[in-house]
Write a protein that holds these residues in place. Structure first.
Motif, PDB file in Angstrom:
ATOM      1  N   UNK A  54      -1.107   0.173  -0.262  1.00 30.39           N
ATOM      2  CA  UNK A  54      -2.081  -0.624   0.481  1.00 30.39           C
ATOM      3  C   UNK A  54      -3.012   0.306   1.237  1.00 30.39           C
ATOM      4  N   UNK A  55      -4.298   0.026   1.132  1.00 34.93           N
ATOM      5  CA  UNK A  55      -5.310   0.680   1.954  1.00 34.93           C
ATOM      6  C   UNK A  55      -5.713  -0.345   3.013  1.00 34.93           C
ATOM      7  N   UNK A  56      -5.297  -0.110   4.264  1.00 32.60           N
ATOM      8  CA  UNK A  56      -5.497  -1.084   5.333  1.00 32.60           C
ATOM      9  C   UNK A  56      -6.953  -1.174   5.769  1.00 32.60           C
ATOM     10  N   UNK A  57      -7.350  -2.378   6.134  1.00 34.58           N
ATOM     11  CA  UNK A  57      -8.680  -2.642   6.701  1.00 34.58           C
ATOM     12  C   UNK A  57      -9.786  -2.006   5.865  1.00 34.58           C
ATOM     13  N   UNK A  58      -9.745  -2.278   4.569  1.00 40.78           N
ATOM     14  CA  UNK A  58     -10.641  -1.623   3.609  1.00 40.78           C
ATOM     15  C   UNK A  58     -12.002  -2.303   3.450  1.00 40.78           C
ATOM     16  N   UNK A  59     -12.088  -3.582   3.840  1.00 45.66           N
ATOM     17  CA  UNK A  59     -13.364  -4.291   3.674  1.00 45.66           C
ATOM     18  C   UNK A  59     -13.374  -5.512   4.588  1.00 45.66           C
ATOM     19  N   UNK A  71      -7.332   1.767  -9.058  1.00 42.29           N
ATOM     20  CA  UNK A  71      -7.862   0.405  -9.204  1.00 42.29           C
ATOM     21  C   UNK A  71      -7.054  -0.608  -8.404  1.00 42.29           C
ATOM     22  N   UNK A  72      -7.729  -1.683  -7.991  1.00 45.32           N
ATOM     23  CA  UNK A  72      -7.039  -2.718  -7.243  1.00 45.32           C
ATOM     24  C   UNK A  72      -7.920  -3.902  -6.934  1.00 45.32           C
ATOM     25  N   UNK A  73      -7.459  -4.715  -5.984  1.00 41.86           N
ATOM     26  CA  UNK A  73      -8.188  -5.880  -5.479  1.00 41.86           C
ATOM     27  C   UNK A  73      -8.025  -5.922  -3.965  1.00 41.86           C
ATOM     28  N   UNK A  74      -8.889  -6.682  -3.312  1.00 42.40           N
ATOM     29  CA  UNK A  74      -8.789  -6.894  -1.877  1.00 42.40           C
ATOM     30  C   UNK A  74      -7.986  -8.170  -1.626  1.00 42.40           C
ATOM     31  N   UNK A  75      -7.109  -8.136  -0.611  1.00 42.27           N
ATOM     32  CA  UNK A  75      -6.300  -9.302  -0.266  1.00 42.27           C
ATOM     33  C   UNK A  75      -6.311  -9.513   1.240  1.00 42.27           C
ATOM     34  N   UNK A  76      -6.069 -10.747   1.633  1.00 36.84           N
ATOM     35  CA  UNK A  76      -6.096 -11.110   3.056  1.00 36.84           C
ATOM     36  C   UNK A  76      -5.494 -12.497   3.214  1.00 36.84           C
ATOM     37  N   UNK A  94     -15.225 -12.280   8.259  1.00 41.28           N
ATOM     38  CA  UNK A  94     -16.235 -11.298   8.653  1.00 41.28           C
ATOM     39  C   UNK A  94     -15.701 -10.048   9.324  1.00 41.28           C
ATOM     40  N   UNK A  95     -14.454 -10.059   9.779  1.00 40.77           N
ATOM     41  CA  UNK A  95     -13.857  -8.873  10.413  1.00 40.77           C
ATOM     42  C   UNK A  95     -13.371  -7.912   9.326  1.00 40.77           C
ATOM     43  N   UNK A  96     -13.352  -6.634   9.627  1.00 42.03           N
ATOM     44  CA  UNK A  96     -12.882  -5.640   8.660  1.00 42.03           C
ATOM     45  C   UNK A  96     -11.366  -5.541   8.744  1.00 42.03           C
ATOM     46  N   UNK A  97     -10.701  -6.588   8.242  1.00 39.61           N
ATOM     47  CA  UNK A  97      -9.243  -6.664   8.298  1.00 39.61           C
ATOM     48  C   UNK A  97      -8.616  -6.908   6.929  1.00 39.61           C
ATOM     49  N   UNK A  98      -9.418  -6.976   5.876  1.00 37.12           N
ATOM     50  CA  UNK A  98      -8.866  -7.184   4.534  1.00 37.12           C
ATOM     51  C   UNK A  98      -8.357  -5.857   3.987  1.00 37.12           C
ATOM     52  N   UNK A  99      -7.203  -5.901   3.351  1.00 37.45           N
ATOM     53  CA  UNK A  99      -6.579  -4.712   2.780  1.00 37.45           C
ATOM     54  C   UNK A  99      -6.870  -4.626   1.289  1.00 37.45           C
ATOM     55  N   UNK A 137      -8.100 -22.819  -6.897  1.00 37.95           N
ATOM     56  CA  UNK A 137      -8.877 -21.679  -6.429  1.00 37.95           C
ATOM     57  C   UNK A 137     -10.119 -22.227  -5.740  1.00 37.95           C
ATOM     58  N   UNK A 138     -10.343 -21.802  -4.506  1.00 37.13           N
ATOM     59  CA  UNK A 138     -11.474 -22.284  -3.728  1.00 37.13           C
ATOM     60  C   UNK A 138     -12.316 -21.100  -3.281  1.00 37.13           C
ATOM     61  N   UNK A 139     -13.611 -21.140  -3.538  1.00 34.44           N
ATOM     62  CA  UNK A 139     -14.496 -20.061  -3.101  1.00 34.44           C
ATOM     63  C   UNK A 139     -14.552 -20.040  -1.579  1.00 34.44           C
ATOM     64  N   UNK A 140     -14.405 -18.834  -1.012  1.00 39.12           N
ATOM     65  CA  UNK A 140     -14.510 -18.651   0.435  1.00 39.12           C
ATOM     66  C   UNK A 140     -15.775 -17.870   0.779  1.00 39.12           C
ATOM     67  N   UNK A 141     -16.643 -17.653  -0.219  1.00 45.21           N
ATOM     68  CA  UNK A 141     -17.893 -16.927  -0.004  1.00 45.21           C
ATOM     69  C   UNK A 141     -17.749 -15.436  -0.142  1.00 45.21           C
TER      70      UNK A 141
END
Length: 173
Positions: A20-25, A147-152, A30-35, A106-110
């Motif tokens: 995990x790369x913490x606080x990556x985006x 490679x990876x994906x962002x999660x939150x 809107x906060x930079x808290x997604x890993x 699956x719901x778009x969150x923008x």
């Protein structure tokens, strides 16, 4: 019912074939808290799941959810403790390979984020939420280490649908 819902780098989450790369985006709020969930170079599954199973009522209906955004990988599989779940495409929000009598949504969150949900009966009195990286349509593959994906915002809750997101830290809400 999930603790550390935004802190996947916490020991409450087991990383298997991944880091995990913490606080990556920026997260959906809107906060930079997604890993970022990043595959390692092993061959096999690349995933994250609750370190300790969550106590639930067997045969009751629960909804598992997590927010995800494509990075180098564009699909994830979300499962419960019985590895029942669905595969989600993070470029268009579609889902496939729904297993075990659950329903998926699956719901778009923008901003490229989707809230991914699976709903079904708890098979046992303990549950987990797991997120697997997917490459070439499968969860088991040789990772490249980058490679990876962002999660939150992981959430497990009693009921037949996902309610508003409720962040947690060391205790449930």
């Amino acid at each position: 019912l999930t603790t550390y819902s935004e802190q996947f780098d916490n020991v409450a989450w087991t990383k298997s074939g991944a880091t995990i790369s913490a606080n990556a985006t920026a997260s959906p709020d809107g906060a930079t808290t997604a890993d970022k969930l990043v595959e390692d170079t092993s061959t096999g599954d690349h995933r994250i799941f609750n370190n300790v199973a969550i106590t639930v009522s067997a045969s009751a209906t629960y909804t598992w959810s997590v927010y995800a955004k494509a990075a180098e990988r564009t699909s994830v599989r979300v499962t419960n403790n019985s590895v029942i779940g669905a595969t989600f495409n993070l470029t268009n929000g579609t889902f496939s390979d729904v297993s075990g009598g659950i329903t998926a949504a699956s719901t778009s969150a923008g901003n490229g984020w989707y809230r991914l949900t699976i709903t079904g009966l708890a098979a046992t009195s303990s549950e987990r939420i797991a997120v697997y990286l997917v490459s070439g349509g499968t969860t088991s593959y040789a990772g490249n280490g980058t490679s990876g994906v962002f999660i939150w915002g992981a959430q497990l809750e009693a009921g037949a649908f996902a309610t508003s997101y409720m962040p947690t830290v060391a205790s449930t809400v």
